[in-house]
Design a protein around this motif. Structure first.
Motif, PDB file in Angstrom:
ATOM      1  N   SER A  24      10.687   3.709   2.221  1.00  0.00           N
ATOM      2  CA  SER A  24      10.611   4.573   1.027  1.00  0.00           C
ATOM      3  C   SER A  24       9.976   4.216  -0.108  1.00  0.00           C
ATOM      4  O   SER A  24      10.271   2.884  -0.614  1.00  0.00           O
ATOM      5  CB  SER A  24      11.988   5.068   0.986  1.00  0.00           C
ATOM      6  N   ARG A  25       9.139   4.843  -0.757  1.00  0.00           N
ATOM      7  CA  ARG A  25       8.579   4.583  -1.909  1.00  0.00           C
ATOM      8  C   ARG A  25       9.520   4.362  -2.932  1.00  0.00           C
ATOM      9  O   ARG A  25       9.528   3.703  -3.974  1.00  0.00           O
ATOM     10  CB  ARG A  25       7.387   5.696  -2.277  1.00  0.00           C
ATOM     11  N   HIS A  26      10.462   5.452  -2.942  1.00  0.00           N
ATOM     12  CA  HIS A  26      11.578   5.554  -4.031  1.00  0.00           C
ATOM     13  C   HIS A  26      12.658   4.899  -3.348  1.00  0.00           C
ATOM     14  O   HIS A  26      13.676   5.648  -2.517  1.00  0.00           O
ATOM     15  CB  HIS A  26      11.846   7.056  -4.428  1.00  0.00           C
ATOM     16  N   SER A  27      13.233   3.856  -4.114  1.00  0.00           N
ATOM     17  CA  SER A  27      14.439   3.028  -3.721  1.00  0.00           C
ATOM     18  C   SER A  27      15.643   3.743  -4.104  1.00  0.00           C
ATOM     19  O   SER A  27      15.936   4.380  -5.019  1.00  0.00           O
ATOM     20  CB  SER A  27      14.432   1.731  -4.480  1.00  0.00           C
ATOM     21  N   TRP A  31      11.780  11.336   9.108  1.00  0.00           N
ATOM     22  CA  TRP A  31      11.010  10.837   7.754  1.00  0.00           C
ATOM     23  C   TRP A  31       9.776  11.234   7.518  1.00  0.00           C
ATOM     24  O   TRP A  31       8.804  10.638   6.920  1.00  0.00           O
ATOM     25  CB  TRP A  31      11.020   9.301   8.028  1.00  0.00           C
ATOM     26  N   GLU A  32       9.364  12.440   8.305  1.00  0.00           N
ATOM     27  CA  GLU A  32       8.044  12.742   8.309  1.00  0.00           C
ATOM     28  C   GLU A  32       7.304  13.039   7.129  1.00  0.00           C
ATOM     29  O   GLU A  32       6.266  12.635   6.770  1.00  0.00           O
ATOM     30  CB  GLU A  32       7.698  14.027   9.251  1.00  0.00           C
ATOM     31  N   ARG A  33       8.219  13.470   6.025  1.00  0.00           N
ATOM     32  CA  ARG A  33       7.501  13.705   4.767  1.00  0.00           C
ATOM     33  C   ARG A  33       7.919  12.880   3.683  1.00  0.00           C
ATOM     34  O   ARG A  33       7.576  13.104   2.488  1.00  0.00           O
ATOM     35  CB  ARG A  33       8.215  15.193   4.263  1.00  0.00           C
ATOM     36  N   GLU A  34       8.533  11.869   4.001  1.00  0.00           N
ATOM     37  CA  GLU A  34       8.998  10.645   3.223  1.00  0.00           C
ATOM     38  C   GLU A  34       7.741  10.001   2.535  1.00  0.00           C
ATOM     39  O   GLU A  34       6.765   9.338   3.240  1.00  0.00           O
ATOM     40  CB  GLU A  34       9.685   9.752   3.813  1.00  0.00           C
ATOM     41  N   PRO A  35       7.286  10.009   1.248  1.00  0.00           N
ATOM     42  CA  PRO A  35       6.302   9.049   0.667  1.00  0.00           C
ATOM     43  C   PRO A  35       6.798   7.538   0.968  1.00  0.00           C
ATOM     44  O   PRO A  35       8.021   6.896   0.748  1.00  0.00           O
ATOM     45  CB  PRO A  35       6.300   9.320  -0.665  1.00  0.00           C
ATOM     46  N   VAL A  36       5.883   6.628   1.430  1.00  0.00           N
ATOM     47  CA  VAL A  36       6.306   5.543   1.785  1.00  0.00           C
ATOM     48  C   VAL A  36       5.188   4.377   1.125  1.00  0.00           C
ATOM     49  O   VAL A  36       4.125   4.687   0.885  1.00  0.00           O
ATOM     50  CB  VAL A  36       5.977   5.369   3.243  1.00  0.00           C
ATOM     51  N   VAL A  37       5.617   2.960   1.193  1.00  0.00           N
ATOM     52  CA  VAL A  37       4.881   2.002   1.008  1.00  0.00           C
ATOM     53  C   VAL A  37       4.836   1.105   2.329  1.00  0.00           C
ATOM     54  O   VAL A  37       5.915   1.089   3.165  1.00  0.00           O
ATOM     55  CB  VAL A  37       5.350   0.983  -0.273  1.00  0.00           C
ATOM     56  N   VAL A  38       3.821   0.554   2.723  1.00  0.00           N
ATOM     57  CA  VAL A  38       3.546  -0.333   3.803  1.00  0.00           C
ATOM     58  C   VAL A  38       3.222  -1.912   3.306  1.00  0.00           C
ATOM     59  O   VAL A  38       2.320  -1.915   2.384  1.00  0.00           O
ATOM     60  CB  VAL A  38       2.385   0.340   4.644  1.00  0.00           C
ATOM     61  N   GLN A  39       3.849  -2.410   3.722  1.00  0.00           N
ATOM     62  CA  GLN A  39       3.814  -4.129   3.617  1.00  0.00           C
ATOM     63  C   GLN A  39       3.549  -4.848   4.860  1.00  0.00           C
ATOM     64  O   GLN A  39       3.998  -4.449   5.955  1.00  0.00           O
ATOM     65  CB  GLN A  39       4.722  -4.671   2.721  1.00  0.00           C
ATOM     66  N   PRO A  40       2.697  -5.850   4.880  1.00  0.00           N
ATOM     67  CA  PRO A  40       2.741  -6.879   5.962  1.00  0.00           C
ATOM     68  C   PRO A  40       3.820  -7.380   6.323  1.00  0.00           C
ATOM     69  O   PRO A  40       4.715  -7.700   5.546  1.00  0.00           O
ATOM     70  CB  PRO A  40       1.533  -7.929   5.692  1.00  0.00           C
ATOM     71  N   PHE A  41       4.104  -7.548   7.543  1.00  0.00           N
ATOM     72  CA  PHE A  41       5.425  -8.217   7.941  1.00  0.00           C
ATOM     73  C   PHE A  41       5.226  -9.667   8.064  1.00  0.00           C
ATOM     74  O   PHE A  41       4.217 -10.321   8.482  1.00  0.00           O
ATOM     75  CB  PHE A  41       5.744  -7.800   9.513  1.00  0.00           C
ATOM     76  N   ARG A  70       0.981  -1.063   0.023  1.00  0.00           N
ATOM     77  CA  ARG A  70       0.179   0.122   0.032  1.00  0.00           C
ATOM     78  C   ARG A  70       1.145   1.223   0.073  1.00  0.00           C
ATOM     79  O   ARG A  70       1.761   1.167   0.645  1.00  0.00           O
ATOM     80  CB  ARG A  70      -0.946   0.238   1.406  1.00  0.00           C
ATOM     81  N   THR A  71       0.428   2.205  -0.587  1.00  0.00           N
ATOM     82  CA  THR A  71       1.273   3.439  -0.971  1.00  0.00           C
ATOM     83  C   THR A  71       0.634   4.512  -0.224  1.00  0.00           C
ATOM     84  O   THR A  71      -0.663   4.887  -0.106  1.00  0.00           O
ATOM     85  CB  THR A  71       1.471   3.874  -2.504  1.00  0.00           C
ATOM     86  N   PHE A  72       1.450   5.504   0.484  1.00  0.00           N
ATOM     87  CA  PHE A  72       1.017   6.656   1.262  1.00  0.00           C
ATOM     88  C   PHE A  72       1.964   7.866   1.005  1.00  0.00           C
ATOM     89  O   PHE A  72       3.295   7.573   0.727  1.00  0.00           O
ATOM     90  CB  PHE A  72       0.794   6.331   2.653  1.00  0.00           C
ATOM     91  N   GLY A  73       1.512   9.163   0.884  1.00  0.00           N
ATOM     92  CA  GLY A  73       2.299  10.400   0.755  1.00  0.00           C
ATOM     93  C   GLY A  73       2.996  10.620   1.705  1.00  0.00           C
ATOM     94  O   GLY A  73       3.958  11.277   1.521  1.00  0.00           O
ATOM     95  N   SER A  74       2.809  10.051   3.260  1.00  0.00           N
ATOM     96  CA  SER A  74       3.693  10.462   4.364  1.00  0.00           C
ATOM     97  C   SER A  74       3.474   9.360   5.248  1.00  0.00           C
ATOM     98  O   SER A  74       2.373   8.871   5.365  1.00  0.00           O
ATOM     99  CB  SER A  74       3.381  11.882   4.736  1.00  0.00           C
ATOM    100  N   LEU A  75       4.250   9.471   6.211  1.00  0.00           N
ATOM    101  CA  LEU A  75       4.116   8.638   7.534  1.00  0.00           C
ATOM    102  C   LEU A  75       2.865   8.857   8.197  1.00  0.00           C
ATOM    103  O   LEU A  75       2.214   8.207   8.541  1.00  0.00           O
ATOM    104  CB  LEU A  75       5.347   8.779   8.485  1.00  0.00           C
ATOM    105  N   ALA A  76       2.431  10.418   8.231  1.00  0.00           N
ATOM    106  CA  ALA A  76       1.028  10.645   8.826  1.00  0.00           C
ATOM    107  C   ALA A  76      -0.065  10.342   8.135  1.00  0.00           C
ATOM    108  O   ALA A  76      -0.909   9.917   8.652  1.00  0.00           O
ATOM    109  CB  ALA A  76       1.044  12.400   8.918  1.00  0.00           C
TER     110      ALA A  76
END
Length: 262
Positions: free
Chosen positions: A124-127, A150-160, A102-108
């Motif tokens: 990080s979304r961008h490797s 890392w508050e403004r970092e676009p991120v991806v989230v994956q199940p552990f 899943r992709t999010f624009g930030s950690l918030a």
């Protein structure tokens, strides 16, 4: 034959060993990846090896391709491996066993969403070098990452996915598959050195070659973990990794470059 190296580090062990193999009969030239597309004007090689991922390096590779030169990996294929959102979408559309993403624009934004069961892996979304890769066990963990910068970092989230704590590192050069084991970035406990097993788990080498076909890659790495059920799960794909410590890798790269040059 003339072989061009697009790299900021011609002394990298894999490139240096490959150049030494080629040098007796072929000409090896190094191009500055930060020169961008302008560097293509004076470039005269039969094939180029793209061992850089910066915007300038990709611009140079695209211009060389426009002029008809083969580039390994292509600028487009290299770019596909830098966006983890697109990477996951492409892999899963092709039926590859890739971690749900899943992709999010930030950690918030990630923290405000309805999360799956904790823990999760946040990347990080961008490797890139020194990007964010962390296990997070709850909302407080997301806040800690934000506080760490890392508050403004676009991120991806994956199940552990519970696993052995070791990543299968698969490196592919053409049709040659090399393998190693590396302690996961998410592992707890003291750091251990990498291992280089002589055999691959059943079917994982074929899986690695399928990745190359899907992503149109010639030289690449695939990170695979083994789930509790014993199934392989791809967690990352990267273009032109270092492939350090692998006997036969420079020979495979030299042979691949000459095949493409011809």
């Amino acid at each position: 034959m003339r072989v061009g190296l697009i790299t900021p580090d011609a002394g990298h062990p894999l490139l240096a060993a490959t150049a030494a193999l080629l040098a007796p009969e072929h000409e090896v030239r190094v191009l500055d990846p930060e020169a961008g597309a302008a560097a293509a004007a004076g470039a005269r090689a039969d094939v180029y090896l793209l061992k850089a991922r910066t915007p300038s390096a990709l611009a140079l590779a695209r211009e060389l391709e426009r002029r008809g030169a083969p580039v390994l990996n292509s600028a487009a294929a290299t770019g596909r491996c830098q966006d983890r959102t697109g990477m996951a979408e492409l892999a899963r559309r092709a039926g590859l066993p890739f971690a749900a993403t899943r992709t999010f624009g930030s950690l918030a934004e990630a923290g405000a969403s309805e999360q799956p069961a904790w823990p999760v892996v946040v990347k990080s979304r961008h490797s890139r070098k020194h990007d964010l890769v962390a296990r997070v066990d709850g909302p407080a963990g997301l806040r800690e990452l934000a506080a760490a910068g890392w508050e403004r970092e676009p991120v991806v989230v994956q199940p552990f996915t519970p696993n052995s704590g070791w990543d299968h590192k698969l490196w592919v050069i053409g049709d040659r598959v090399f393998t190693g084991l590396r302690q996961s970035e998410l592992a707890t406990g003291p750091e251990e050195p990498g291992r280089f097993p002589g055999r691959l788990p059943g079917g994982v080498d074929e899986l690695a070659l399928r990745v190359g076909a899907v992503f149109a890659l010639d030289v690449y790495g695939v990170d695979v973990i083994t789930t509790a059920d014993g199934d392989p799960l791809i967690v990352d794909v990267n273009a032109f990794p270092g492939v350090r410590g692998q006997a036969g890798a420079p020979e495979a790269l030299a042979a691949l470059a000459l095949r493409r040059a011809r």
